[in-house]
Design an enzyme around this catalytic site. Structure first.
Site, PDB file in Angstrom:
ATOM      1  N   GLU A 140       8.738  -5.929  -1.725  1.00  0.00           N
ATOM      2  CA  GLU A 140       7.809  -5.124  -2.525  1.00  0.00           C
ATOM      3  C   GLU A 140       8.521  -3.834  -2.906  1.00  0.00           C
ATOM      4  OE1 GLU A 140       3.991  -4.628  -0.570  1.00  0.00           O
ATOM      5  OE2 GLU A 140       4.108  -6.665   0.216  1.00  0.00           O
TER       6      GLU A 140
ATOM      7  N   SER B 160       2.145  -1.309   0.855  1.00  0.00           N
ATOM      8  CA  SER B 160       0.824  -0.698   0.784  1.00  0.00           C
ATOM      9  C   SER B 160       0.346  -0.128   2.106  1.00  0.00           C
ATOM     10  CB  SER B 160      -0.193  -1.706   0.266  1.00  0.00           C
ATOM     11  OG  SER B 160      -0.310  -2.783   1.164  1.00  0.00           O
TER      12      SER B 160
ATOM     13  N   HIS C 209       3.563  -8.820   1.720  1.00  0.00           N
ATOM     14  CA  HIS C 209       2.122  -9.080   1.577  1.00  0.00           C
ATOM     15  C   HIS C 209       1.775 -10.540   1.901  1.00  0.00           C
ATOM     16  CE1 HIS C 209      -1.776  -9.457  -0.652  1.00  0.00           C
ATOM     17  NE2 HIS C 209      -1.929  -8.252  -0.119  1.00  0.00           N
TER      18      HIS C 209
ATOM     19  N   ASN D  59      -7.293   2.103  -4.196  1.00  0.00           N
ATOM     20  CA  ASN D  59      -5.974   2.087  -4.833  1.00  0.00           C
ATOM     21  C   ASN D  59      -6.046   2.434  -6.317  1.00  0.00           C
ATOM     22  OD1 ASN D  59      -4.794   1.161  -2.397  1.00  0.00           O
ATOM     23  ND2 ASN D  59      -5.505  -0.905  -2.884  1.00  0.00           N
TER      24      ASN D  59
ATOM     25  N   HIS E 108       1.721  -2.087  -6.025  1.00  0.00           N
ATOM     26  CA  HIS E 108       1.315  -0.691  -5.780  1.00  0.00           C
ATOM     27  C   HIS E 108       2.179   0.319  -6.516  1.00  0.00           C
ATOM     28  CE1 HIS E 108      -1.789  -1.506  -2.780  1.00  0.00           C
ATOM     29  NE2 HIS E 108      -1.050  -2.577  -2.513  1.00  0.00           N
TER      30      HIS E 108
ATOM     31  N   ASP F 271       7.486  -7.598  -5.783  1.00  0.00           N
ATOM     32  CA  ASP F 271       6.052  -7.378  -5.960  1.00  0.00           C
ATOM     33  C   ASP F 271       5.840  -5.882  -6.198  1.00  0.00           C
ATOM     34  OD1 ASP F 271       3.352  -6.838  -5.569  1.00  0.00           O
ATOM     35  OD2 ASP F 271       3.097  -8.377  -4.041  1.00  0.00           O
TER      36      ASP F 271
ATOM     37  N   LYS G  70      -4.872  -2.118  -9.050  1.00  0.00           N
ATOM     38  CA  LYS G  70      -4.520  -0.847  -8.388  1.00  0.00           C
ATOM     39  C   LYS G  70      -4.512   0.252  -9.463  1.00  0.00           C
ATOM     40  CE  LYS G  70      -3.118  -3.847  -5.084  1.00  0.00           C
ATOM     41  NZ  LYS G  70      -4.050  -4.830  -4.612  1.00  0.00           N
TER      42      LYS G  70
HETATM   43  C1  LIG Z   1       1.435  -5.910  -2.304  1.00  0.00           C
HETATM   44  C2  LIG Z   1       0.328  -6.711  -2.880  1.00  0.00           C
HETATM   45  N1  LIG Z   1       0.616  -7.815  -3.589  1.00  0.00           N
HETATM   46  C3  LIG Z   1      -0.336  -8.587  -4.117  1.00  0.00           C
HETATM   47  C4  LIG Z   1      -1.669  -8.286  -3.944  1.00  0.00           C
HETATM   48  C5  LIG Z   1      -2.710  -9.193  -4.521  1.00  0.00           C
HETATM   49  O1  LIG Z   1      -3.138  -8.667  -5.725  1.00  0.00           O
HETATM   50  P1  LIG Z   1      -4.627  -8.889  -6.222  1.00  0.00           P
HETATM   51  O2  LIG Z   1      -5.410  -7.802  -5.571  1.00  0.00           O
HETATM   52  O3  LIG Z   1      -4.548  -8.732  -7.692  1.00  0.00           O
HETATM   53  O4  LIG Z   1      -5.052 -10.239  -5.785  1.00  0.00           O
HETATM   54  C6  LIG Z   1      -2.035  -7.138  -3.241  1.00  0.00           C
HETATM   55  C7  LIG Z   1      -3.459  -6.806  -3.072  1.00  0.00           C
HETATM   56  O5  LIG Z   1      -3.932  -6.379  -2.099  1.00  0.00           O
HETATM   57  C8  LIG Z   1      -1.011  -6.330  -2.684  1.00  0.00           C
HETATM   58  O6  LIG Z   1      -1.309  -5.240  -1.979  1.00  0.00           O
END
Ligand SMILES: Cc1ncc(COP(=O)(O)O)c(C=O)c1O
Length: 389
Positions: free
Chosen positions: A178, A182, A132, A46, A210, A207, A238
């Protein structure tokens, strides 16, 4: 536990495979495996803008490492706050036009903190069906009730908001989504979604893990400028090319998080070199506000080319292009075929995605060499055959 483990079918088992950045002078987006014959073109990570090894990011992290050491050695509220933390929080707040930003060691923790700050056991949380895992963990921690709405489906969300308000006119509500999913590559119509939540007096948490650096004006994400969004979560793991995360909120909510959030208080501060790297990455994004647009334009050309080659047109507009295959075994076979051709992609299978929707997750990055798309199309081969195999 061993019984539950034995019940995981072989094709669903995951294993850890180590990769190292390629040592050859070929360029950045290549990863090597121990004793493997060739370096693999990275179509899986990413690191959308290739910042994880950008000289300015590395230099900033190295300087902070020399000055502050590797870890802060304590929680932010004890003795772990460094000037670089405050500088990064202020810079992010200004960039995103939010009153307050708080840093976290990871996005997972940030999401736990965010949901717990906005919901409790009296709340009802309405979440997109494909949200997520960290947000779901936050809902569980908060004790709130959870209902899911169909992915990016505003009509379904509205129906659930109306029902919730009818049942409990003054009940606590929270909506989770989100801005770039992802595993799907899709984004919601965020302005409409935010307005809908505001009409029903439901705070909205977005969120942007990404999307940040890639989507929205100057890479500021899709929630930029939407005052109805109560809380934005962003991560540095990312497009920022590092690690760690932040929440961007208004002043009262920021103060509430600072005073009450266990996920903020009872953990060491974000490692200072990561904070310095994120600050340098932010400066690079500010200096190149079109970087995300250029990446999305390239992604659009890849989408067209894949569809023209007979693959389902990958949804969305960002750099994540899921190639839907359906069957777990076929997705794994396709991953292996690409790997044999020197391309690193990952087959995403249930439970990460719903049953019957296994896919190859292709990720574009700004530093892919010219010709990468043709290489991919050649390696994918005939689309019909690829899905049959
Ligand atoms: C949509 C989403 N939110 C939160 C996270 C968590 O973030 P971090 O990788 O900083 O723990 C991820 C990580 O995979 C994610 O894809």
């Amino acid at each position: 536990m061993s019984q539950a483990l034995a019940a995981v079918p072989a094709e669903r088992r995951r294993a850890l495979r180590p990769y190292s950045p390629a040592s050859s002078a070929k360029g950045r987006p290549f990863l090597e495996q121990l004793e493997a014959p060739q370096a693999l073109l990275d179509l899986a990570s990413n690191d959308y803008l290739g910042l994880s090894r950008h000289p300015a990011v590395l230099a900033a992290a190295a300087a902070e490492l020399a000055a502050s050491g590797l870890g802060a050695g304590a929680s932010r509220l004890v003795s772990g706050t460094r000037p670089v933390h405050l500088a990064l929080e202020a810079a992010l707040a200004a960039w995103l036009d939010r009153e307050r930003v708080l840093l976290f060691p990871s996005g997972f923790q940030a999401n736990l903190a965010a949901v717990s700050a906005l919901a409790d056991r009296h709340s009802l949380v309405l979440a997109d069906r494909l949200i997520h895992h960290s947000l779901l963990a936050g809902v569980r921690t908060s004790g709130a009730r959870l209902r899911r709405f169909a992915h990016n489906n505003l009509a379904d969300l509205e129906h659930q908001l109306v029902t919730a308000r009818r049942d409990r006119p003054h009940g606590r509500l929270l909506v989770l989504c989100e801005s770039l999913y992802s595993m799907e590559g899709t984004s919601p119509p965020l302005a409409e979604l935010a307005a809908l939540c505001a009409r029903h007096n439901a705070p909205l948490l977005v969120d942007e893990a990404h999307a940040l650096g890639v989507l929205g004006p100057g890479g500021r994400g899709l929630a930029y400028g939407l005052r109805e969004v109560a809380l934005v979560c962003g991560t540095f793991g990312k497009a920022f090319g590092g690690g760690g995360a932040f929440l961007a909120v208004d002043e009262p909510l920021g103060e509430w998080l600072l005073q009450s959030s266990g996920a903020f208080r009872y953990t060491p501060a974000l490692a200072p070199p990561l904070a310095a790297g994120a600050l340098a990455a932010l400066e690079l994004l500010k200096g190149e506000p079109q970087a995300g647009v250029a990446l999305c334009q390239r992604a659009a050309r890849w989408r067209e080319a894949l569809a023209a080659a007979g693959w389902p047109h990958p949804a969305g507009e960002g750099p994540i292009l899921p190639l839907l295959v359906g069957d777990d075994g076929k997705a794994l076979a396709l991953q292996q075929r690409l790997e044999a051709a020197g391309l690193l992609t990952v087959a995403i299978r249930p439970p990460t995605v719903p049953e019957g929707t296994a896919r190859l997750r292709l990720v574009l990055r700004a530093d892919l060499p010219i010709g990468s798309r043709d290489r991919l199309l050649a390696a994918l081969g005939d689309a019909e055959e690829g899905r049959r195999q």
